[in-house]
Design a protein around this motif. Structure first.
Motif, PDB file in Angstrom:
ATOM      1  N   LEU A   1       0.829  -1.209   0.000  1.00  0.00           N
ATOM      2  CA  LEU A   1       0.000   0.000   0.000  1.00  0.00           C
ATOM      3  C   LEU A   1       0.862   1.257   0.000  1.00  0.00           C
ATOM      4  CD1 LEU A   1      -2.968  -0.788   2.423  1.00  0.00           C
ATOM      5  CD2 LEU A   1      -3.008  -0.673  -0.066  1.00  0.00           C
ATOM      6  N   LEU A   2       1.897   1.268   0.835  1.00  0.00           N
ATOM      7  CA  LEU A   2       2.783   2.429   0.898  1.00  0.00           C
ATOM      8  C   LEU A   2       3.524   2.622  -0.424  1.00  0.00           C
ATOM      9  CD1 LEU A   2       4.246   1.972   4.500  1.00  0.00           C
ATOM     10  CD2 LEU A   2       2.739   3.815   3.719  1.00  0.00           C
ATOM     11  N   ALA A   3       3.951   1.519  -1.033  1.00  0.00           N
ATOM     12  CA  ALA A   3       4.689   1.616  -2.292  1.00  0.00           C
ATOM     13  C   ALA A   3       3.802   2.172  -3.396  1.00  0.00           C
ATOM     14  CB  ALA A   3       5.238   0.248  -2.676  1.00  0.00           C
ATOM     15  N   MET A   4       2.573   1.682  -3.488  1.00  0.00           N
ATOM     16  CA  MET A   4       1.683   2.160  -4.543  1.00  0.00           C
ATOM     17  C   MET A   4       1.253   3.602  -4.297  1.00  0.00           C
ATOM     18  SD  MET A   4      -0.613  -1.057  -5.863  1.00  0.00           S
ATOM     19  CE  MET A   4      -1.049  -1.777  -4.290  1.00  0.00           C
ATOM     20  N   SER A   5       1.043   3.954  -3.030  1.00  0.00           N
ATOM     21  CA  SER A   5       0.719   5.338  -2.716  1.00  0.00           C
ATOM     22  C   SER A   5       1.872   6.259  -3.119  1.00  0.00           C
ATOM     23  CB  SER A   5       0.420   5.478  -1.224  1.00  0.00           C
ATOM     24  OG  SER A   5       0.111   6.807  -0.890  1.00  0.00           O
TER      25      SER A   5
ATOM     26  N   SER B   1      -4.425  13.587  -0.193  1.00  0.00           N
ATOM     27  CA  SER B   1      -4.844  12.257   0.261  1.00  0.00           C
ATOM     28  C   SER B   1      -6.138  12.360   1.055  1.00  0.00           C
ATOM     29  CB  SER B   1      -3.760  11.611   1.139  1.00  0.00           C
ATOM     30  OG  SER B   1      -2.539  11.490   0.450  1.00  0.00           O
ATOM     31  N   ASP B   2      -6.912  11.262   1.035  1.00  0.00           N
ATOM     32  CA  ASP B   2      -8.057  11.121   1.926  1.00  0.00           C
ATOM     33  C   ASP B   2      -8.095   9.686   2.407  1.00  0.00           C
ATOM     34  OD1 ASP B   2      -9.257   9.586  -0.059  1.00  0.00           O
ATOM     35  OD2 ASP B   2     -10.373  11.278  -0.871  1.00  0.00           O
ATOM     36  N   TYR B   3      -9.212   9.261   2.975  1.00  0.00           N
ATOM     37  CA  TYR B   3      -9.237   7.945   3.626  1.00  0.00           C
ATOM     38  C   TYR B   3      -9.074   6.793   2.649  1.00  0.00           C
ATOM     39  CZ  TYR B   3     -13.910   6.589   2.028  1.00  0.00           C
ATOM     40  OH  TYR B   3     -14.984   6.204   1.261  1.00  0.00           O
ATOM     41  N   SER B   4      -9.362   6.989   1.348  1.00  0.00           N
ATOM     42  CA  SER B   4      -9.309   5.856   0.419  1.00  0.00           C
ATOM     43  C   SER B   4      -8.470   6.110  -0.817  1.00  0.00           C
ATOM     44  CB  SER B   4     -10.732   5.477  -0.030  1.00  0.00           C
ATOM     45  OG  SER B   4     -11.296   6.511  -0.826  1.00  0.00           O
TER      46      SER B   4
ATOM     47  N   ALA C   1      -5.089   9.106  -9.612  1.00  0.00           N
ATOM     48  CA  ALA C   1      -5.061   8.682  -8.208  1.00  0.00           C
ATOM     49  C   ALA C   1      -4.838   7.191  -8.049  1.00  0.00           C
ATOM     50  CB  ALA C   1      -6.361   9.069  -7.513  1.00  0.00           C
ATOM     51  N   PHE C   2      -4.223   6.859  -6.934  1.00  0.00           N
ATOM     52  CA  PHE C   2      -4.258   5.513  -6.370  1.00  0.00           C
ATOM     53  C   PHE C   2      -5.517   5.470  -5.531  1.00  0.00           C
ATOM     54  CE2 PHE C   2      -2.969   3.109  -2.393  1.00  0.00           C
ATOM     55  CZ  PHE C   2      -3.172   1.848  -2.937  1.00  0.00           C
ATOM     56  N   ASN C   3      -6.527   4.733  -5.992  1.00  0.00           N
ATOM     57  CA  ASN C   3      -7.863   4.811  -5.409  1.00  0.00           C
ATOM     58  C   ASN C   3      -8.291   3.424  -4.930  1.00  0.00           C
ATOM     59  OD1 ASN C   3     -10.717   4.983  -5.007  1.00  0.00           O
ATOM     60  ND2 ASN C   3     -10.746   6.846  -6.243  1.00  0.00           N
ATOM     61  N   VAL C   4      -8.165   3.196  -3.628  1.00  0.00           N
ATOM     62  CA  VAL C   4      -8.481   1.890  -3.061  1.00  0.00           C
ATOM     63  C   VAL C   4      -9.966   1.573  -3.195  1.00  0.00           C
ATOM     64  CG1 VAL C   4      -8.445   0.502  -0.953  1.00  0.00           C
ATOM     65  CG2 VAL C   4      -6.550   2.036  -1.460  1.00  0.00           C
ATOM     66  N   ALA C   5     -10.834   2.576  -3.028  1.00  0.00           N
ATOM     67  CA  ALA C   5     -12.275   2.349  -3.111  1.00  0.00           C
ATOM     68  C   ALA C   5     -12.680   1.868  -4.505  1.00  0.00           C
ATOM     69  CB  ALA C   5     -13.024   3.632  -2.751  1.00  0.00           C
ATOM     70  N   MET C   6     -12.141   2.509  -5.556  1.00  0.00           N
ATOM     71  CA  MET C   6     -12.463   2.079  -6.917  1.00  0.00           C
ATOM     72  C   MET C   6     -11.835   0.721  -7.225  1.00  0.00           C
ATOM     73  SD  MET C   6     -14.569   3.838  -8.692  1.00  0.00           S
ATOM     74  CE  MET C   6     -14.151   3.238 -10.331  1.00  0.00           C
TER      75      MET C   6
ATOM     76  N   SER D   1     -11.221  15.272  -5.376  1.00  0.00           N
ATOM     77  CA  SER D   1     -10.773  14.036  -4.748  1.00  0.00           C
ATOM     78  C   SER D   1     -11.902  13.027  -4.735  1.00  0.00           C
ATOM     79  CB  SER D   1     -10.299  14.308  -3.314  1.00  0.00           C
ATOM     80  OG  SER D   1      -9.775  13.140  -2.746  1.00  0.00           O
ATOM     81  N   PRO D   2     -12.266  12.486  -5.923  1.00  0.00           N
ATOM     82  CA  PRO D   2     -13.379  11.544  -5.972  1.00  0.00           C
ATOM     83  C   PRO D   2     -13.052  10.281  -5.213  1.00  0.00           C
ATOM     84  CG  PRO D   2     -12.178  11.554  -8.045  1.00  0.00           C
ATOM     85  CD  PRO D   2     -11.611  12.658  -7.220  1.00  0.00           C
ATOM     86  N   GLN D   3     -14.053   9.717  -4.551  1.00  0.00           N
ATOM     87  CA  GLN D   3     -13.848   8.500  -3.747  1.00  0.00           C
ATOM     88  C   GLN D   3     -13.911   7.291  -4.639  1.00  0.00           C
ATOM     89  OE1 GLN D   3     -13.030   9.096  -0.556  1.00  0.00           O
ATOM     90  NE2 GLN D   3     -13.145  11.183  -1.236  1.00  0.00           N
TER      91      GLN D   3
END
Length: 365
Positions: free
Chosen positions: A211-215, A238-241, A257-262, A363-365
């Motif tokens: 996660l840190l590497a991709m962020s 950055s935001d929560y996701s 973005a690196f978007n975990v939610a999507m 900053s779309p989620q």
């Protein structure tokens, strides 16, 4: 995503209450789905009749408020059913529900839960019964007898799919659509829920490292893209996701973005290029230019997802190579986007120097 699932976040009620209301509507208005649901209930308690009248959330001052109650023609309550996502059991569950059914003799207390919770929930239900001094008998997978009552748990996904298939076989298109809406809503709730942590998740240090590497790739790709003239970037945020940056590709504004939610929702990639064509910075674009942007975004990898937050095009990662080649592969997709826009006649002139309107949803989620 269905309309119901998309709008559910606008409601203030608890997810379980919204889903229960939808299930109640379906069972009350479509005989085929109600009979399919009760057929599954009979797989837990074969004493139940083929049909029951369904009522919802009737509160008993002493014994609580089950989500659904099933009564026969004589008015006897034979079924108490509860939808249970990831909320903990209440003090009334399941003991008070069992006592509620005792008034009319025998009956079935049925919980419907996500597949990942069924086994754990069944153990929690049995433990609550033991704590109350109730004997557990005739136990089979996810079913047991408590005195004259039967306690069981069904998988939510299997239950809804059985109802949808029953509606399809009956030719009830409205019921098929209603169940599909509820399935989509439940999938969204399951995807967004905080699942109980497993011990191996807490000791697998490869997960936070990835996660840190991709962020961290976001900053490097943004800087490299600007150096190569592919876009003009604004500050990374950055935001929560997600972690990303607003970028001008020519005169239109997007968000890389690196978007975990999507990533979780669409299961395609952790990296996305998105835009919302009604952002103030994009309103100056003509209808023809907006259409060209949609075409070019879709052409990047053959996917363009329309979400409430805007248009999302996935940017694929290249596995098995070093970081430098991963970055170059991401940039090659942006480069292909720019080439397609030029081919479509889109002008990629230098974007305006002013910062975007503060009202923009960058900053779309």
């Amino acid at each position: 995503m269905s309309v119901l699932a998309d709008l559910a976040s606008c409601f203030r009620d608890k997810p379980e209450n919204i889903a229960t209301s939808a299930l109640y509507h379906i069972l009350r208005n479509h005989d085929c789905t109600r009979k399919a649901f009760l057929a599954l209930a009979r797989s837990v308690d074969e004493r139940l009749p083929e049909d029951l009248s369904i009522y919802t959330q009737e509160r008993d001052q002493e014994l609580g408020q089950p989500d659904l109650l099933g009564r026969d023609d004589a008015g006897r309550t034979l079924l108490a059913a509860e939808m249970k996502f990831w909320a903990p059991l209440t003090p009334n569950q399941p003991v008070s529900y069992l006592k509620l059914l005792e008034r009319d003799g025998s009956g079935c207390v049925l919980f419907v839960a996500p597949a990942e919770r069924v086994a754990v929930l069944f153990e929690q239900l049995k433990e609550a019964c033991r704590t109350a001094g109730l004997a557990i008998e005739n136990e089979t997978p996810f079913r047991c007898r408590i005195g004259q009552q039967v306690l069981g748990v069904l998988k939510l996904s299997d239950t809804l799919e059985r109802m949808r298939q029953a509606a399809k076989q009956a030719g009830d298109e409205e019921a098929v659509s209603d169940v599909y809406q509820l399935q989509s809503l439940c999938r969204r709730y399951e995807e967004e829920a905080f699942l109980p942590l497993r011990p191996e998740e807490l000791t697998d240090l490869d997960f936070p490292r990835r996660l840190l590497a991709m962020s961290g790739l976001v900053d490097k790709v943004v800087r490299a893209g600007q150096a190569q003239g592919l876009w003009r970037s604004l500050s990374v945020r950055s935001d929560y996701s997600s972690r990303g940056a607003a970028v001008y590709v020519g005169p239109w504004l997007g968000y890389f973005a690196f978007n975990v939610a999507m990533w979780r929702r669409r299961k395609v990639s952790p990296f996305w290029l998105s835009t919302k064509l009604d952002w103030p910075e994009n309103r100056k674009l003509s209808a023809e230019e907006r259409n060209k942007i949609r075409q070019a975004l879709h052409a990047v990898n053959g996917h363009l997802f329309v979400e409430t937050e805007g248009l999302f095009a996935p940017l694929l990662l290249r596995p098995g190579v070093e970081e430098e080649l991963v970055i170059e592969h991401l940039l090659s997709q942006i480069r292909r986007l720019c080439d397609d826009l030029v081919r479509l006649g889109f002008s990629l002139e230098t974007p305006p120097a002013s910062a975007p309107d503060e009202r923009s949803e960058l900053s779309p989620q």
